[in-house]
Scaffold this active site. Sequence first.
Site, mmCIF file in Angstrom:
data_model
loop_
_atom_site.group_PDB
_atom_site.id
_atom_site.type_symbol
_atom_site.label_atom_id
_atom_site.label_comp_id
_atom_site.label_asym_id
_atom_site.label_seq_id
_atom_site.Cartn_x
_atom_site.Cartn_y
_atom_site.Cartn_z
ATOM 1 N N GLU A 373 0.850 -1.205 0.000
ATOM 2 C CA GLU A 373 0.000 0.000 0.000
ATOM 3 C C GLU A 373 0.882 1.250 0.000
ATOM 4 O O GLU A 373 0.502 2.295 -0.536
ATOM 5 C CB GLU A 373 -0.957 0.010 1.199
ATOM 6 C CG GLU A 373 -2.136 0.947 0.981
ATOM 7 C CD GLU A 373 -3.196 0.874 2.071
ATOM 8 O OE1 GLU A 373 -2.896 1.246 3.222
ATOM 9 O OE2 GLU A 373 -4.329 0.455 1.783
ATOM 10 N N HIS A 404 5.822 -26.700 2.974
ATOM 11 C CA HIS A 404 4.951 -27.769 2.461
ATOM 12 C C HIS A 404 3.883 -27.214 1.536
ATOM 13 O O HIS A 404 2.882 -27.872 1.276
ATOM 14 C CB HIS A 404 4.321 -28.519 3.632
ATOM 15 C CG HIS A 404 5.350 -29.105 4.548
ATOM 16 N ND1 HIS A 404 6.017 -30.271 4.258
ATOM 17 C CD2 HIS A 404 5.876 -28.632 5.704
ATOM 18 C CE1 HIS A 404 6.891 -30.521 5.219
ATOM 19 N NE2 HIS A 404 6.836 -29.536 6.100
ATOM 20 N N LYS A 528 -13.101 2.090 -3.521
ATOM 21 C CA LYS A 528 -14.163 2.414 -2.547
ATOM 22 C C LYS A 528 -15.295 3.160 -3.248
ATOM 23 O O LYS A 528 -16.473 2.891 -3.035
ATOM 24 C CB LYS A 528 -13.603 3.325 -1.447
ATOM 25 C CG LYS A 528 -12.706 2.628 -0.459
ATOM 26 C CD LYS A 528 -12.361 3.593 0.665
ATOM 27 C CE LYS A 528 -11.231 3.082 1.522
ATOM 28 N NZ LYS A 528 -10.732 4.071 2.470
HETATM 29 O O1 F6P Z 1 -8.618 1.131 2.242
HETATM 30 C C1 F6P Z 1 -7.346 1.517 2.587
HETATM 31 C C2 F6P Z 1 -7.316 2.166 3.904
HETATM 32 O O2 F6P Z 1 -7.524 3.514 3.732
HETATM 33 C C3 F6P Z 1 -6.011 1.887 4.627
HETATM 34 O O3 F6P Z 1 -5.012 2.737 4.244
HETATM 35 C C4 F6P Z 1 -6.429 2.004 6.040
HETATM 36 O O4 F6P Z 1 -5.502 1.412 6.891
HETATM 37 C C5 F6P Z 1 -7.757 1.291 5.991
HETATM 38 O O5 F6P Z 1 -8.323 1.671 4.769
HETATM 39 C C6 F6P Z 1 -8.689 1.605 7.122
HETATM 40 O O6 F6P Z 1 -8.989 2.962 7.165
HETATM 41 P P1 F6P Z 1 -9.647 3.614 8.428
HETATM 42 O O7 F6P Z 1 -8.733 3.426 9.586
HETATM 43 O O8 F6P Z 1 -9.843 5.051 8.077
HETATM 44 O O9 F6P Z 1 -10.957 2.914 8.661
#
Ligand code: F6P
Length: 564
Positions: A373, A404, A528
Amino acid sequence: MVGSSRATPDTLPAWQTLKQHAQALEHVHLKNLFGTDPGRWTHFTRQVAGLTLDLSKQRWDDDTLEHLLALAEEAGVPGAIDALLSGKRVNVSENRPALHTALRLPPGSSLEVEGEDVAAAVHDSLTQMERLVARLHAGQWRGATGKPIRHVVNLGVGGSDLGPLMVTHALADYQPEGIHPLEVHFASTMDGSQLADYLTRFNPETTIFVLSSKSFTTIDTLSNANTARDWLIGRLSKHGELPSASPVSAELIIRQHFIGVSASPEKMSEWGITPDHQLMFWEWVGGRYSLWGTIGLPIALVVGMENFRELLAGAHAMDRHFREAPMAENLPVLLGLAGIWNVNFLDIRAHSILPYDGRLEYFAAYLEQLEMESNGKSVTSQGQAVNYSTCPVLWGQLGPNAQHAFYQLLHQGTQPVVCDFIAPLKRYDDVADPDTRRHLKAQHRLALANCFAQSRVLMLGDDALEDDGPRPEHKRYRGNQPSTTVLLDQLTPSTLGALIALYEHKVFVQAVIWDINPFDQWGVELGKQIATDTQKIIDHQGDLTRMDASSRGLIEAFWAAEQE
Ligand code: F6P
């Protein structure tokens, strides 16, 4: 990467030198590098903060390292380290510092960033967390019906899950004695599978939830949180099914059964978390770098505050080393450079993480987020497309189990893969029963023997075996697969802290050389956004005809299943 424009790495003189040097080394087998330099262990091994880093099985020589160190200088690594640790706005796309190292500054220290003493704010937040931990450990935290808490379920995903999950598992032996019995659990997946299991097994009267989300907008976490809230209210309020419990209000249930950890107090309050039960952190802590602060609440609940502070102290020792050690002695710099050499000059784009200690079961999953990431990027800090490789594909699991499973590919597949072997030198000294101790120590020796044997065979190939005459091709091993070995004196809160910080800084060094920003994650944002659109369509509130044929087919298959 701190915003100043600079030449891309592939135009730097040392990069060009390394390209030529790589051509010269291309056909040299690792076993020959060992053959011609018996001092490789001494040349390529460094120790700090209870860790030993053995880079002698990398496919490189003294000249390689010299050129790589020149590359680090030309790319501005020393200045970038200073910028990171002093709180400059190194996260250029979000225009803010990345100050996870401030979370582990020792008590009493100060760090002024843009007019604010961030160390003081950090220590206040830890003190607030300590108070909550003390109440839970003393059995003084009562659920809405008056019973002490037995189960704590962390609801979070990504950085709000993987770090605490990995560390609580690794340090489960460090539980403080004499505390109220408490079990810590994790639920991250939006499909509710983990949560569904807990809801069938736990008593709502004695269960609390920690909503861990930096943004407090992550649908994965909020969907779990909403299910948990309705479960508690349904079971404990006056319409509930629990005859033994007196009816209690939804307000009291939410107050007594939820703790929030976030950088957004407004959103926590909007959701209903009472201000006393809100733990804060800051926008300048990246999610995947956040286990050191209040997101580490589950860790502190499992190991106690004293051990939690040891974890921070170990990481801080690595931070100091990172800032102060000369580049040629600097473990994160060397580990980062080994990665650059493999990816950009030997064209090795697969990297496997292989701990030989069951307590590190989640370490690979944690590193997958930390590395991919952070450095899975293809645009420079100045917004230009890169024309060189960045982060390799990284995956792993416990080494003994992986032997394994996928080691076949490491030994005889067609992909070059670099491996990180990780193991503690000492284990099981504190097992009380002498017979069990003897057996477990023998098992530890067995695990180490396998760990050392695997890196040796990957390096030497056929030459690791006694010459027993001609063998068919399918019984041949070409070797020449490079690896790093990281040994911990023992797995303690302090050495684990140092180990995690080692990898965090390695990622940073590589990002500086690749000229990318390791502290944003815009690639994840698109997914998202599109998921929200898709959900509307699945819920019959959007236009299916806008979708491609495959996505349309999948949605229609789901609708058909719903009708059955
Ligand atoms: O989807 C990626 C992300 O933004 C990560 O970088 C982060 O750790 C995770 O989602 C959770 O985000 P949050 O802590 O804002 O819920």
